[in-house]
Design an enzyme around this catalytic site. Structure first.
Site, PDB file in Angstrom:
ATOM      1  N   ARG A   1       0.883  -1.177   0.000  1.00  0.00           N
ATOM      2  CA  ARG A   1       0.000   0.000   0.000  1.00  0.00           C
ATOM      3  C   ARG A   1       0.914   1.218   0.000  1.00  0.00           C
ATOM      4  O   ARG A   1       1.579   1.504   1.000  1.00  0.00           O
ATOM      5  CB  ARG A   1      -0.922  -0.007   1.224  1.00  0.00           C
TER       6      ARG A   1
ATOM      7  N   CYS B   1     -16.523   1.082  -0.602  1.00  0.00           N
ATOM      8  CA  CYS B   1     -15.349   0.274  -0.275  1.00  0.00           C
ATOM      9  C   CYS B   1     -15.023   0.320   1.215  1.00  0.00           C
ATOM     10  O   CYS B   1     -14.338  -0.570   1.712  1.00  0.00           O
ATOM     11  CB  CYS B   1     -14.155   0.744  -1.103  1.00  0.00           C
TER      12      CYS B   1
ATOM     13  N   HIS C   1      -6.857   0.530  -6.955  1.00  0.00           N
ATOM     14  CA  HIS C   1      -7.121  -0.381  -5.841  1.00  0.00           C
ATOM     15  C   HIS C   1      -7.723  -1.672  -6.435  1.00  0.00           C
ATOM     16  O   HIS C   1      -8.905  -1.957  -6.260  1.00  0.00           O
ATOM     17  CB  HIS C   1      -8.093   0.295  -4.865  1.00  0.00           C
TER      18      HIS C   1
ATOM     19  N   GLN D   1      -9.726  -4.311  -4.310  1.00  0.00           N
ATOM     20  CA  GLN D   1     -11.067  -3.844  -3.980  1.00  0.00           C
ATOM     21  C   GLN D   1     -12.021  -4.117  -5.149  1.00  0.00           C
ATOM     22  O   GLN D   1     -13.117  -4.652  -4.970  1.00  0.00           O
ATOM     23  CB  GLN D   1     -11.025  -2.327  -3.688  1.00  0.00           C
TER      24      GLN D   1
ATOM     25  N   ARG E   1     -13.540  -9.220   0.382  1.00  0.00           N
ATOM     26  CA  ARG E   1     -12.136  -8.861   0.194  1.00  0.00           C
ATOM     27  C   ARG E   1     -11.263 -10.079   0.503  1.00  0.00           C
ATOM     28  O   ARG E   1     -10.343 -10.404  -0.234  1.00  0.00           O
ATOM     29  CB  ARG E   1     -11.732  -7.701   1.126  1.00  0.00           C
TER      30      ARG E   1
ATOM     31  N   ASP F   1     -17.567   6.594  -2.595  1.00  0.00           N
ATOM     32  CA  ASP F   1     -16.362   6.502  -1.765  1.00  0.00           C
ATOM     33  C   ASP F   1     -16.181   7.878  -1.120  1.00  0.00           C
ATOM     34  O   ASP F   1     -16.885   8.841  -1.478  1.00  0.00           O
ATOM     35  CB  ASP F   1     -15.157   6.115  -2.657  1.00  0.00           C
TER      36      ASP F   1
HETATM   37  N1   CP Z   1     -11.422  -0.707   1.503  1.00  0.00           N
HETATM   38  C1   CP Z   1     -10.188  -0.756   2.012  1.00  0.00           C
HETATM   39  O1   CP Z   1      -9.192  -0.945   1.316  1.00  0.00           O
HETATM   40  O2   CP Z   1     -10.144  -0.603   3.372  1.00  0.00           O
HETATM   41  P1   CP Z   1      -8.826  -0.421   4.237  1.00  0.00           P
HETATM   42  O3   CP Z   1      -8.288   0.941   3.923  1.00  0.00           O
HETATM   43  O4   CP Z   1      -9.305  -0.534   5.671  1.00  0.00           O
HETATM   44  O5   CP Z   1      -7.849  -1.485   3.881  1.00  0.00           O
HETATM   45  N1  NVA Z   2     -10.281   6.312  -1.974  1.00  0.00           N
HETATM   46  C1  NVA Z   2      -9.982   5.844  -0.637  1.00  0.00           C
HETATM   47  C2  NVA Z   2     -10.154   4.373  -0.546  1.00  0.00           C
HETATM   48  C3  NVA Z   2      -9.877   3.774   0.798  1.00  0.00           C
HETATM   49  C4  NVA Z   2     -10.020   2.291   0.823  1.00  0.00           C
HETATM   50  C5  NVA Z   2      -8.566   6.247  -0.264  1.00  0.00           C
HETATM   51  O1  NVA Z   2      -7.667   6.125  -1.106  1.00  0.00           O
HETATM   52  O2  NVA Z   2      -8.352   6.718   0.850  1.00  0.00           O
END
Ligand code: CP
Ligand code: NVA
Length: 305
Positions: free
Chosen positions: A101, A261, A128, A131, A289, A221
Protein backbone atom coordinates in the site's frame (compact mmCIF):
# COMPACT_ATOMS: atom_id res chain seq x y z
CA UNK A 1 5.81 -14.85 -12.04
CA UNK A 2 2.84 -12.48 -12.25
CA UNK A 3 1.93 -9.23 -10.52
CA UNK A 4 -1.40 -7.56 -9.79
CA UNK A 5 -0.62 -3.85 -9.98
CA UNK A 6 -3.83 -2.79 -11.69
CA UNK A 7 -6.72 -4.75 -13.19
CA UNK A 8 -4.99 -4.29 -16.55
CA UNK A 9 -2.81 -7.23 -15.43
CA UNK A 10 -5.76 -9.64 -15.65
CA UNK A 11 -7.69 -10.87 -18.66
CA UNK A 12 -11.38 -11.76 -18.47
CA UNK A 13 -10.65 -15.52 -18.47
CA UNK A 14 -8.14 -15.07 -15.65
CA UNK A 15 -10.69 -13.15 -13.61
CA UNK A 16 -13.13 -16.05 -14.14
CA UNK A 17 -10.49 -18.52 -13.00
CA UNK A 18 -9.73 -16.48 -9.87
CA UNK A 19 -13.45 -16.25 -9.09
CA UNK A 20 -13.94 -19.97 -9.44
CA UNK A 21 -11.12 -20.56 -6.91
CA UNK A 22 -12.70 -17.86 -4.72
CA UNK A 23 -16.09 -19.52 -4.86
CA UNK A 24 -14.66 -22.89 -3.92
CA UNK A 25 -12.62 -21.49 -1.03
CA UNK A 26 -15.51 -19.34 0.20
CA UNK A 27 -17.92 -22.26 0.33
CA UNK A 28 -15.32 -24.38 2.15
CA UNK A 29 -14.72 -21.51 4.58
CA UNK A 30 -18.46 -21.39 5.34
CA UNK A 31 -18.27 -25.10 6.22
CA UNK A 32 -15.34 -24.51 8.55
CA UNK A 33 -12.73 -25.86 6.11
CA UNK A 34 -9.43 -24.04 5.53
CA UNK A 35 -7.79 -25.64 2.54
CA UNK A 36 -3.97 -25.28 2.87
CA UNK A 37 -3.17 -24.57 -0.77
CA UNK A 38 -0.04 -22.52 0.01
CA UNK A 39 1.88 -24.31 2.80
CA UNK A 40 5.20 -22.71 3.62
CA UNK A 41 4.58 -19.71 1.39
CA UNK A 42 5.36 -16.30 2.83
CA UNK A 43 3.62 -13.00 2.14
CA UNK A 44 5.06 -9.63 3.22
CA UNK A 45 2.79 -6.63 3.71
CA UNK A 46 4.33 -3.21 3.24
CA UNK A 47 1.93 -0.40 4.12
CA UNK A 48 2.59 3.33 3.94
CA UNK A 49 -1.02 4.18 4.82
CA UNK A 50 -3.47 2.82 7.41
CA UNK A 51 -5.71 -0.14 6.67
CA UNK A 52 -8.22 -2.43 8.33
CA UNK A 53 -9.76 -4.45 5.50
CA UNK A 54 -6.79 -4.90 3.18
CA UNK A 55 -4.27 -5.75 5.87
CA UNK A 56 -6.40 -8.10 7.96
CA UNK A 57 -8.13 -9.83 5.04
CA UNK A 58 -4.78 -10.58 3.39
CA UNK A 59 -3.19 -11.76 6.63
CA UNK A 60 -6.14 -13.95 7.62
CA UNK A 61 -6.52 -15.27 4.08
CA UNK A 62 -2.87 -16.30 3.84
CA UNK A 63 -3.07 -18.05 7.21
CA UNK A 64 -6.19 -19.96 6.03
CA UNK A 65 -4.19 -21.08 3.00
CA UNK A 66 -1.48 -22.54 5.23
CA UNK A 67 1.04 -19.78 4.55
CA UNK A 68 2.47 -17.02 6.70
CA UNK A 69 1.97 -13.26 6.64
CA UNK A 70 4.63 -10.81 7.76
CA UNK A 71 3.47 -7.25 8.37
CA UNK A 72 6.55 -5.06 7.87
CA UNK A 73 6.75 -1.99 10.07
CA UNK A 74 8.38 1.38 9.50
CA UNK A 75 11.71 -0.08 10.72
CA UNK A 76 12.34 -1.77 7.34
CA UNK A 77 12.78 1.75 6.00
CA UNK A 78 10.96 1.35 2.67
CA UNK A 79 12.01 4.33 0.51
CA UNK A 80 14.28 5.69 3.24
CA UNK A 81 17.15 3.37 4.21
CA UNK A 82 18.22 2.17 0.78
CA UNK A 83 17.23 2.34 -2.86
CA UNK A 84 13.88 0.84 -3.88
CA UNK A 85 15.82 -1.44 -6.23
CA UNK A 86 17.98 -2.88 -3.45
CA UNK A 87 14.96 -3.18 -1.18
CA UNK A 88 12.92 -5.09 -3.77
CA UNK A 89 15.72 -7.43 -4.85
CA UNK A 90 16.53 -8.37 -1.27
CA UNK A 91 12.97 -8.73 0.03
CA UNK A 92 12.20 -11.01 -2.94
CA UNK A 93 14.83 -13.46 -1.65
CA UNK A 94 12.81 -14.08 1.51
CA UNK A 95 9.14 -14.02 0.52
CA UNK A 96 6.90 -15.31 -2.27
CA UNK A 97 4.62 -12.31 -2.58
CA UNK A 98 4.56 -8.69 -1.41
CA UNK A 99 1.36 -6.72 -0.85
CA UNK A 100 2.08 -2.99 -1.03
CA UNK A 101 0.00 0.00 0.00
CA UNK A 102 1.96 2.97 -1.30
CA UNK A 103 1.38 6.70 -1.19
CA UNK A 104 2.44 7.05 -4.80
CA UNK A 105 1.69 4.53 -7.54
CA UNK A 106 5.17 5.19 -8.99
CA UNK A 107 6.72 3.73 -5.83
CA UNK A 108 4.78 0.51 -6.39
CA UNK A 109 5.84 0.35 -10.05
CA UNK A 110 9.47 0.94 -9.18
CA UNK A 111 9.41 -1.72 -6.48
CA UNK A 112 7.69 -4.24 -8.75
CA UNK A 113 10.28 -3.63 -11.43
CA UNK A 114 13.03 -4.84 -9.11
CA UNK A 115 11.22 -7.67 -7.35
CA UNK A 116 11.66 -11.25 -8.46
CA UNK A 117 8.56 -12.38 -6.53
CA UNK A 118 4.93 -11.41 -7.17
CA UNK A 119 3.76 -7.95 -6.13
CA UNK A 120 0.14 -7.07 -5.36
CA UNK A 121 -1.19 -3.53 -5.18
CA UNK A 122 -2.99 -3.11 -1.84
CA UNK A 123 -3.99 0.46 -2.84
CA UNK A 124 -2.13 3.41 -4.26
CA UNK A 125 -3.29 6.91 -5.14
CA UNK A 126 -3.95 5.53 -8.65
CA UNK A 127 -5.61 2.15 -8.24
CA UNK A 128 -7.12 -0.38 -5.84
CA UNK A 129 -7.43 -3.58 -7.90
CA UNK A 130 -8.09 -5.98 -4.99
CA UNK A 131 -11.07 -3.84 -3.98
CA UNK A 132 -12.45 -3.94 -7.51
CA UNK A 133 -11.97 -7.72 -7.73
CA UNK A 134 -13.90 -8.26 -4.48
CA UNK A 135 -16.61 -5.85 -5.65
CA UNK A 136 -16.96 -7.58 -8.99
CA UNK A 137 -17.23 -10.90 -7.19
CA UNK A 138 -19.91 -9.41 -4.91
CA UNK A 139 -21.90 -8.04 -7.85
CA UNK A 140 -21.79 -11.43 -9.55
CA UNK A 141 -22.87 -13.15 -6.35
CA UNK A 142 -25.84 -10.83 -6.11
CA UNK A 143 -26.83 -10.46 -9.72
CA UNK A 144 -25.41 -13.47 -11.55
CA UNK A 145 -25.04 -12.22 -15.11
CA UNK A 146 -23.84 -8.60 -15.01
CA UNK A 147 -23.25 -7.89 -18.69
CA UNK A 148 -25.25 -4.89 -19.90
CA UNK A 149 -26.18 -3.73 -16.38
CA UNK A 150 -25.25 -0.25 -15.19
CA UNK A 151 -23.10 0.75 -12.24
CA UNK A 152 -23.42 4.37 -11.11
CA UNK A 153 -20.40 5.95 -9.46
CA UNK A 154 -21.41 9.03 -7.47
CA UNK A 155 -18.44 11.03 -6.18
CA UNK A 156 -14.74 11.52 -6.68
CA UNK A 157 -12.96 10.03 -9.72
CA UNK A 158 -10.35 8.41 -7.49
CA UNK A 159 -8.24 5.25 -7.20
CA UNK A 160 -11.25 3.02 -6.50
CA UNK A 161 -13.26 4.60 -9.34
CA UNK A 162 -10.41 3.94 -11.77
CA UNK A 163 -10.28 0.27 -10.76
CA UNK A 164 -14.06 -0.12 -10.86
CA UNK A 165 -14.02 1.36 -14.38
CA UNK A 166 -11.60 -1.32 -15.54
CA UNK A 167 -13.63 -4.01 -13.77
CA UNK A 168 -16.80 -2.85 -15.54
CA UNK A 169 -14.98 -2.84 -18.86
CA UNK A 170 -13.72 -6.41 -18.33
CA UNK A 171 -17.20 -7.85 -17.69
CA UNK A 172 -19.33 -5.66 -19.98
CA UNK A 173 -20.99 -3.53 -17.30
CA UNK A 174 -21.83 0.05 -18.19
CA UNK A 175 -20.54 2.76 -15.89
CA UNK A 176 -22.08 6.18 -15.38
CA UNK A 177 -20.14 8.60 -13.21
CA UNK A 178 -21.57 11.67 -11.53
CA UNK A 179 -18.69 13.85 -10.44
CA UNK A 180 -18.23 17.62 -10.12
CA UNK A 181 -16.41 18.85 -13.19
CA UNK A 182 -13.08 19.64 -11.57
CA UNK A 183 -12.89 16.20 -9.89
CA UNK A 184 -13.58 14.11 -12.98
CA UNK A 185 -10.91 11.85 -14.52
CA UNK A 186 -8.17 13.88 -16.18
CA UNK A 187 -7.26 13.22 -19.82
CA UNK A 188 -4.36 10.96 -18.88
CA UNK A 189 -6.58 8.74 -16.71
CA UNK A 190 -9.29 8.60 -19.35
CA UNK A 191 -6.77 7.64 -22.01
CA UNK A 192 -5.36 4.92 -19.73
CA UNK A 193 -8.83 3.53 -18.99
CA UNK A 194 -9.73 3.53 -22.70
CA UNK A 195 -6.47 1.77 -23.51
CA UNK A 196 -6.90 -0.90 -20.85
CA UNK A 197 -10.67 -1.37 -21.24
CA UNK A 198 -11.45 -0.41 -24.85
CA UNK A 199 -14.95 -1.91 -24.64
CA UNK A 200 -15.99 0.05 -21.55
CA UNK A 201 -19.23 1.98 -21.99
CA UNK A 202 -18.50 5.00 -19.78
CA UNK A 203 -20.68 8.09 -19.39
CA UNK A 204 -19.50 11.05 -17.33
CA UNK A 205 -21.96 13.62 -16.04
CA UNK A 206 -22.25 16.16 -13.25
CA UNK A 207 -25.81 15.06 -12.45
CA UNK A 208 -26.23 12.30 -9.80
CA UNK A 209 -29.89 11.77 -10.80
CA UNK A 210 -28.89 11.05 -14.39
CA UNK A 211 -26.18 8.66 -13.17
CA UNK A 212 -28.43 6.52 -10.99
CA UNK A 213 -31.49 6.35 -13.27
CA UNK A 214 -30.61 3.04 -14.98
CA UNK A 215 -28.28 1.73 -12.30
CA UNK A 216 -28.51 -1.55 -10.43
CA UNK A 217 -25.41 -0.66 -8.37
CA UNK A 218 -24.82 2.73 -6.76
CA UNK A 219 -21.21 3.06 -5.60
CA UNK A 220 -19.58 5.86 -3.68
CA UNK A 221 -16.36 6.50 -1.76
CA UNK A 222 -15.00 9.25 0.48
CA UNK A 223 -14.74 12.74 -0.97
CA UNK A 224 -11.15 13.13 0.27
CA UNK A 225 -8.95 10.05 0.03
CA UNK A 226 -5.96 9.25 2.20
CA UNK A 227 -3.31 11.85 1.37
CA UNK A 228 -5.91 14.53 0.51
CA UNK A 229 -6.74 15.40 4.13
CA UNK A 230 -5.74 19.03 3.73
CA UNK A 231 -8.37 19.49 1.01
CA UNK A 232 -11.17 17.91 3.03
CA UNK A 233 -12.99 21.09 3.88
CA UNK A 234 -13.00 22.36 0.28
CA UNK A 235 -14.02 18.97 -1.06
CA UNK A 236 -16.87 18.73 1.45
CA UNK A 237 -18.28 21.91 -0.06
CA UNK A 238 -17.65 20.89 -3.66
CA UNK A 239 -19.27 17.46 -3.25
CA UNK A 240 -22.22 18.60 -1.11
CA UNK A 241 -24.74 17.78 -3.88
CA UNK A 242 -23.29 14.30 -4.40
CA UNK A 243 -24.43 12.60 -1.22
CA UNK A 244 -25.99 9.15 -1.65
CA UNK A 245 -29.16 9.43 0.40
CA UNK A 246 -32.59 7.79 0.34
CA UNK A 247 -33.90 10.37 -2.11
CA UNK A 248 -31.13 9.61 -4.63
CA UNK A 249 -31.50 5.84 -4.13
CA UNK A 250 -35.23 6.16 -4.90
CA UNK A 251 -34.33 7.20 -8.47
CA UNK A 252 -32.26 4.06 -9.15
CA UNK A 253 -33.61 0.81 -10.60
CA UNK A 254 -35.84 -1.28 -8.37
CA UNK A 255 -33.70 -3.66 -6.30
CA UNK A 256 -30.55 -1.56 -6.80
CA UNK A 257 -27.79 -2.13 -4.24
CA UNK A 258 -25.57 0.37 -2.48
CA UNK A 259 -21.81 -0.22 -2.41
CA UNK A 260 -18.92 1.52 -0.63
CA UNK A 261 -15.35 0.27 -0.27
CA UNK A 262 -15.19 1.62 3.33
CA UNK A 263 -14.13 3.29 5.50
CA UNK A 264 -17.08 5.67 5.06
CA UNK A 265 -17.60 9.22 6.26
CA UNK A 266 -21.19 8.84 7.36
CA UNK A 267 -23.21 12.01 6.87
CA UNK A 268 -20.91 13.11 4.03
CA UNK A 269 -20.87 10.89 0.93
CA UNK A 270 -23.57 8.59 2.36
CA UNK A 271 -26.30 8.82 5.00
CA UNK A 272 -26.71 6.32 7.84
CA UNK A 273 -30.11 5.47 6.41
CA UNK A 274 -28.60 4.22 3.14
CA UNK A 275 -25.44 2.54 4.44
CA UNK A 276 -27.38 0.75 7.20
CA UNK A 277 -30.45 0.18 5.01
CA UNK A 278 -31.71 -2.92 3.21
CA UNK A 279 -30.07 -2.00 -0.11
CA UNK A 280 -26.59 -1.76 1.39
CA UNK A 281 -24.16 -4.62 0.71
CA UNK A 282 -21.08 -2.99 2.26
CA UNK A 283 -20.44 -5.76 4.80
CA UNK A 284 -20.70 -8.48 2.13
CA UNK A 285 -18.26 -6.44 0.04
CA UNK A 286 -15.80 -6.19 2.92
CA UNK A 287 -16.13 -9.92 3.67
CA UNK A 288 -15.43 -10.74 0.04
CA UNK A 289 -12.14 -8.86 0.19
CA UNK A 290 -10.74 -11.87 2.04
CA UNK A 291 -12.33 -14.51 -0.17
CA UNK A 292 -11.36 -12.82 -3.45
CA UNK A 293 -7.80 -12.21 -2.25
CA UNK A 294 -7.47 -15.88 -1.30
CA UNK A 295 -8.42 -16.62 -4.91
CA UNK A 296 -5.86 -14.09 -6.13
CA UNK A 297 -3.08 -15.51 -3.91
CA UNK A 298 -3.79 -19.12 -4.88
CA UNK A 299 -3.89 -18.20 -8.57
CA UNK A 300 -0.83 -15.94 -8.49
CA UNK A 301 1.29 -18.43 -6.56
CA UNK A 302 0.24 -21.29 -8.80
CA UNK A 303 -1.53 -23.42 -6.21
CA UNK A 304 -3.23 -26.51 -7.57
CA UNK A 305 -6.75 -25.43 -6.66
N1 CP B 1 -11.42 -0.71 1.50
C1 CP B 1 -10.19 -0.76 2.01
O1 CP B 1 -9.19 -0.95 1.32
O2 CP B 1 -10.14 -0.60 3.37
P1 CP B 1 -8.83 -0.42 4.24
O3 CP B 1 -8.29 0.94 3.92
O4 CP B 1 -9.30 -0.53 5.67
O5 CP B 1 -7.85 -1.48 3.88
N1 NVA C 1 -10.28 6.31 -1.97
C1 NVA C 1 -9.98 5.84 -0.64
C2 NVA C 1 -10.15 4.37 -0.55
C3 NVA C 1 -9.88 3.77 0.80
C4 NVA C 1 -10.02 2.29 0.82
C5 NVA C 1 -8.57 6.25 -0.26
O1 NVA C 1 -7.67 6.13 -1.11
O2 NVA C 1 -8.35 6.72 0.85
Amino acid sequence: MRNLLTLADLGAAEIDRIFSITEDLKSKHARGLREPLLPGRVMALLFEKPSLRTRVSFEAGMIHLGGTALFLGADVGFGRRESIADFGQVLSQYVDVIVVRANRHEMLLELAEHCTCSVINGLTDFAHPCQAMADLYTIRELAGQVEGHTLAWVGDANNVARSIALACGKVGMKMVMATPEKYQFDDESLAWIKRQAPDLDLTITTDPLEAVRDAVVIYTDVWASMGQEKHRRQRKKDFADYQVNAELMSHAQKGAVFMHCLPARRGEEVTDEVIDGPQSVVVQQAANRMHAQKGILAWLLGAKA
